[in-house]
Every structure is written in structure tokens, then in C-alpha cells.
Motif scaffolding. Structure first.
Motif, short mmCIF file in Angstrom:
data_model
loop_
_atom_site.label_atom_id
_atom_site.label_comp_id
_atom_site.label_asym_id
_atom_site.label_seq_id
_atom_site.Cartn_x
_atom_site.Cartn_y
_atom_site.Cartn_z
N TYR A 102 41.18 40.89 31.42
CA TYR A 102 42.56 41.05 31.83
C TYR A 102 43.41 41.47 30.64
O TYR A 102 43.01 41.32 29.47
CB TYR A 102 43.12 39.74 32.41
N PHE A 103 44.57 42.03 30.95
CA PHE A 103 45.60 42.29 29.95
C PHE A 103 46.59 41.12 29.99
O PHE A 103 46.98 40.67 31.06
CB PHE A 103 46.33 43.60 30.26
N LEU A 104 46.98 40.63 28.82
CA LEU A 104 47.87 39.48 28.71
C LEU A 104 49.21 39.93 28.13
O LEU A 104 49.26 40.51 27.04
CB LEU A 104 47.25 38.40 27.82
N PHE A 105 50.29 39.65 28.87
CA PHE A 105 51.64 40.00 28.40
C PHE A 105 52.09 38.92 27.43
O PHE A 105 52.74 37.94 27.80
CB PHE A 105 52.60 40.12 29.59
N THR A 106 51.76 39.10 26.15
CA THR A 106 51.94 38.07 25.14
C THR A 106 53.39 37.68 24.85
O THR A 106 53.63 36.53 24.44
CB THR A 106 51.27 38.49 23.82
N PRO A 107 54.41 38.55 25.02
CA PRO A 107 55.78 38.09 24.74
C PRO A 107 56.22 36.88 25.55
O PRO A 107 57.09 36.13 25.12
CB PRO A 107 56.63 39.33 25.06
N ARG A 120 48.95 32.86 35.04
CA ARG A 120 48.40 34.00 35.77
C ARG A 120 49.46 35.04 36.13
O ARG A 120 49.11 36.17 36.47
CB ARG A 120 47.68 33.52 37.04
N SER A 121 50.72 34.67 36.05
CA SER A 121 51.78 35.64 36.34
C SER A 121 51.87 36.72 35.27
O SER A 121 52.39 37.81 35.54
CB SER A 121 53.12 34.92 36.45
N ILE A 122 51.41 36.43 34.05
CA ILE A 122 51.47 37.42 32.98
C ILE A 122 50.09 37.99 32.64
O ILE A 122 49.91 38.62 31.60
CB ILE A 122 52.13 36.83 31.71
N MET A 123 49.14 37.77 33.53
CA MET A 123 47.79 38.32 33.36
C MET A 123 47.56 39.41 34.40
O MET A 123 47.79 39.20 35.58
CB MET A 123 46.74 37.21 33.52
N GLN A 124 47.12 40.58 33.94
CA GLN A 124 46.79 41.66 34.85
C GLN A 124 45.30 41.97 34.71
O GLN A 124 44.86 42.42 33.66
CB GLN A 124 47.59 42.93 34.56
N PRO A 125 44.50 41.72 35.75
CA PRO A 125 43.07 42.05 35.67
C PRO A 125 42.88 43.51 35.27
O PRO A 125 43.53 44.40 35.81
CB PRO A 125 42.57 41.79 37.09
N ILE A 126 42.01 43.76 34.31
CA ILE A 126 41.84 45.11 33.79
C ILE A 126 41.29 46.06 34.86
O ILE A 126 41.57 47.26 34.83
CB ILE A 126 40.93 45.10 32.54
#
Length: 496
Positions: A102-107, A120-126
Motif C-alpha cells: 500500500y501507499f501510506l499518506f505519511t503527513p 486505513r483511511s490514509i492507506m491506498q492499496p498499491i
């Protein structure tokens, strides 16, 4: 003309009409405004439905083509994902290797440690991204343990808890993009890895959230000595950069908005200490915003220990050297380590085998992001050692720039990649601004040209900016829902 007629009883007992007043017709402006609002709402709803439908129904893709060259990408962070998003995959066989799928929206990662936003709201499965590219992409969840630049191979090991009959694989590549990020630097301080919590990955945030509630519940245990309660409720954050400051801010909000209600006997005893080795926090901001932040943190009862270096970490305390060069013990219940970066092991190994690599903090690259001393290899983001700060903004720009090179190269892959790089020109970074949340619905922002913002309105700008930066419509909806849910119901204080 329409009239407002009302019956009134007269003195002789009969009814008569009272004086009439004209009823104004709705103006054209009002009618137009009503129509515009309905049309806008309908358009937004239709657009949202269309986006949801498209996200749930990926199109057909071209299959792997043996005649195409293989492009291997290490990582699913900001640099790798931005590169992949802009890449025309029709011209390559793309292989992605990463320990997380997944991509993680780190901010927004600090917000997840206290339940302001769900993880899981800031995780986007790759695969939500790869399935929408022109050609099929192979994703491998695993650790890249070795890069062989001479044979152009990478060695990948399955990192899952459940491992099948085959768990090690060698992947051949024609081009390699090293964008695997970096680890948290401990600066050789003993005990950090054993006792501190980092804040870089999803599992770090989950660990912090669990341990935070553990310390609070342990402090609430009957018969707990007062000295032990004080230790358990002392939360120490090491590192005065954006991650450390934003975590301290989120922790303060959690205490002020939730713990006071549900743990009234303990909330007043919880202390937050921010330790910074430099003379101020947030060194990337101007002095006026730094002063504003430090004053706001002090007003929020966050203790700032500046010019203070951590020398050792024990199970229940840290040893620091204060500005007077004295060694002092600071007890803690939770320790969050939010300092700088250090190369991952696979990058360190590659540095040691490539000629001309003299820096230890990452791969040295040319102006076109080509790795020095290697053939057909590029490095982006925190894996590279460049003159730019290791931020998501820089990594995103690097990914977009490299996609331009490979899209140009894809028109004729018989070209030499160096010739394409020369035509495209060197990478240049365009800074668009810096944001940071500092707690109690306050934020700071600084933009090129000297524009500086701070306060409540900046907080709403910070929220809208991050909401728009989320990669997918799904994530924007989830994060907005989390913020709304927190305002209505408060944060969840359950221990997972």
C-alpha cells in the motif's frame, strides 16, 4: 399582481377583507442561485458516483510482453508512487517490490496514533493504482535484500508471516529505480531500538496507539504508587521536526478533548515533553513562526527541552545531557523517537559495492537522479543523498520528473538512457510551501515569497490542503468522515 387577503370580523358582525399587501415574486437572481446550487450539488453527486464506479471497475490491461524491457521499482512510498502514477507502462514490463502492499499518506500518520484519523483511511492499496495502468504490473510483497548492479538482478525474500514453498526469488531488470525510503536514525544511542517507538510506518502508529492506552490503563490500576503513576503518564517525544511536533500536538488534543472526560482522575497528571538537540523546533520555518509554535506549545503545557541530547535509553527512563552539560534522568511511560533518517540495509550494501559512493546517508546521484557508479539505475526520495530536504514534496517531484524521462525513453527503448536524460535536462525542485499542525486547532504555513500564516484559519487551510493531496477519492471521503466522526463522537479510547 398577487395579494395577501385576510378576513376580519367587523363591528356589525359581518366579515370583510382586511387591507391587502402584495406578495413579491421570487427575483431572477434568487431563482438562478437556487438552480445553480441544485445543479452544482447534482454535478458533485454524479461525479462522486462516477469516481466510485470507476474505482471499483478497473479496465482490461495489456499482458506482459517479452519484447519489452523490464523496469523494476523498489518501494511504494511518495517517490515510487508518484513515478508510477505518471509512467506510461505500455512501453515496459514493470515489477514493483515492497515490504508493504500500500501507499501510506505519511503527513497524517501522527493523527492515527490517537484516533483522530483511522489508519486505513490514509492507506491506498498499491493494486488500486497498478490495475488502472495500461499494461499489467507485477507486484511482489517482500524485502529486497540485495541488488547486483553487475548482473542487473535483485534478490527478493517473502516477508509475510505465512510463507509458501517458494520464498526467495531473483528478478532480472533492465532499469532499476531505488525508491525504498529510509529507516529512522538512532545516531548510535544505545537502547533506542529496544525501548523507543518510531513513527515512520503504519505498524509504528499502531504500536504507539496500543502502548499509549496500555500506559494509561496501567496508571489507572488500583494501588499504583504515585511515583509510578507519574512515570507512566509522562510521554516523551524525541525530535523537534514536523513529525515530533505534530505528534506532540495530537497527543495534547487527545488529552484535552477526550482523556479529561473519560479519565478525569488521570488526565491532569499526564505530561508531554518534547526533546530537541538543536536550539529550536521546526528549523525549516522562519523565526517568527518558530517563536509562535514554541509559545503555543508552552501554553498547551508541552514541556520543551531544547539544546538537550539523548545519550541513552533505558526501559523506564532516558538519560539526556542538558544545556549545562549535566546528565539527567527523565522517566517515561511512552517514548516516541521522531528524528532523522538512515539508509536501509539494502541501500547500505549497494553503497559499499558501487565506486564513487562516498556518502553514508544515501545513494549519491547525478542531476538527472542516475546513481553514480551504476548503469541504468536511478534513486529517488529518502534512498538518495541530494541537496534537497528528505520531504514528501521533494520525493513527489522527483517521481514525476523521472516519469518524464522514462516516457520519453519508451518512445524508442533502443536509445541510450543518458541521451534521454540530457535532452530532458536536470531535475529542479520547485518548493510550494511548508505546513505543520501544532495542536488545539492551530497550524502554521510558510510559502515562497515570504508569505507566513498561523492560527485557526491556517488550520483549516492545512486540513483542506492535505485532503486534496490524498491520492484517491476513497481516501478523501474516509479522512473527511474520520474528522467528522471525531468531532461528533470523540476519539475511540479502546485498546486494540
Amino acid at each position: 399582481m398577487f395579494f395577501n387577503k385576510a378576513l376580519r370580523l367587523s363591528s356589525n358582525g359581518s366579515y370583510r377583507f382586511a387591507s391587502t399587501t402584495p406578495i413579491k415574486k421570487p427575483s431572477f437572481a434568487r431563482k438562478f442561485l437556487k438552480f445553480a446550487l441544485l445543479a452544482t450539488g447534482g454535478t458533485l453527486a454524479a461525479n462522486g458516483i462516477y469516481e466510485i464506479y470507476c474505482a471499483r471497475h478497473p479496465p482490461d490491461q495489456f499482458s506482459f510482453d517479452p519484447s519489452k524491457k523490464t523496469l523494476a521499482i523498489l518501494g511504494t512510498g511518495w517517490a515510487a508512487t508518484s513515478f508510477l502514477k505518471e509512467l506510461d507502462t505500455e512501453n515496459y514490463n514493470v515489477v514493483i517490490v515492497s515490504p508493504r502492499n500500500y501507499f501510506l499518506f505519511t503527513p497524517l500518520l501522527p493523527s492515527t496514533t490517537v484516533g483522530t484519523v483511522e489508519l486505513r483511511s490514509i492507506m491506498q492499496p498499491i493494486r488500486y493504482l497498478t490495475r488502472f495502468k495500461q499494461r499489467e504490473i507485477m507486484f511482489i510483497e517482500g524485502d529486497c535484500q540485495e541488488i547486483n548492479p553487475e548482473e542487473k538482478t535483485i534478490r527478493v525474500v517473502d516477508n509475510s508471516e505465512v510463507v509458501g514453498a517458494v520464498s526467495v526469488q531473483s528478478i532480472k531488470y533492465d532499469y532499476l529505480v531505488v525508491a525504498c525510503g529510509a529507516d529512522s536514525a538512532t545516531f548510535g544511542v544505545p537502547g533506542v531500538k529496544e525501548h523507543a517507538c518510531f513513527l515512520k510506518e503504519a505498524w509504528d502508529a499502531r504500536k504507539i496507539r496500543t502502548k499509549l492506552m496500555d500506559t494509561i490503563e496501567s496508571a489507572a490500576f488500583p494501588g499504583q504508587p504515585e511515583e509510578e503513576v507519574d512515570r507512566l503518564l509522562h510521554m516523551v517525544v524525541v525530535g523537534g521536526g514536523p513529525t515530533g511536533v505534530e505528534y506532540a500536538a495530537e497527543l495534547h488534543d487527545f488529552v484535552a478533548e477526550d482523556l479529561l472526560e473519560w479519565y478525569p482522575g488521570l488526565a491532569g497528571k499526564l505530561k508531554i515533553t518534547l526533546v530537541e538537540a538543536m536550539s529550536n523546533v521546526l528549523p525549516m520555518f522562519s523565526k517568527s513562526l518558530i517563536d509562535y509554535t514554541e509559545k503555543h506549545l508552552k501554553d498547551s503545557h508541552v514541556t520543551l527541552l531544547k539544546n538537550t541530547a539523548v545519550k541513552a535509553v533505558e526501559k523506564d527512563h532516558i538519560v539526556v545531557m542538558n544545556p549545562e552539560k549535566e546528565l539527567v534522568k527523565i522517566p517515561y511511560g511512552l517514548l516516541v523517537w521522531a528524528t532523522g533518517n538512515t539508509p536501509r540495509q539494502v541501500v547500505s550494501k549497494l553503497i559499499s559495492r558501487l565506486p564513487g559512493q562516498t556518502m553514508r546517508r544515501g545513494l549519491m546521484v547525478e542531476d538527472t537522479l542516475m546513481v553514480k557508479g551504476a548503469q541504468d539505475m536511478f534513486s529517488l526520495g529518502d534512498a538518495s543523498a541530494t541537496k534537497w530536504a528528505p520531504t514528501a514534496q521533494v520525493a513527489t517531484g522527483q517521481g514525476q520528473y523521472l516519469a518524464t524521462i522514462f516516457n520519453e525513453l519508451g518512445k524508442d527503448t533502443s536509445q541510450d538512457v543518458r541521451d534521454v536524460c540530457e535532452r530532458v535536462g536536470p531535475f529542479s525542485y520547485h518548493h510550494v510551501g511548508t505546513l505543520a499542525y501544532i495542536g488545539a486547532d492551530r497550524a502554521i504555513a510558510e510559502f515562497p515569497g515570504g508569505l507566513k500564516l498561523s492560527g485557526s484559519m491556517t488550520y483549516y487551510f492545512w486540513r483542506s490542503a492535505y485532503l486534496s493531496e490524498l491520492f484517491a477519492f476513497r481516501n478523501r471521503v474516509l479522512v473527511a468522515f474520520d474528522w467528522t466522526k471525531k468531532n461528533i463522537f470523540g476519539r475511540d479510547i479502546s485498546r486494540e
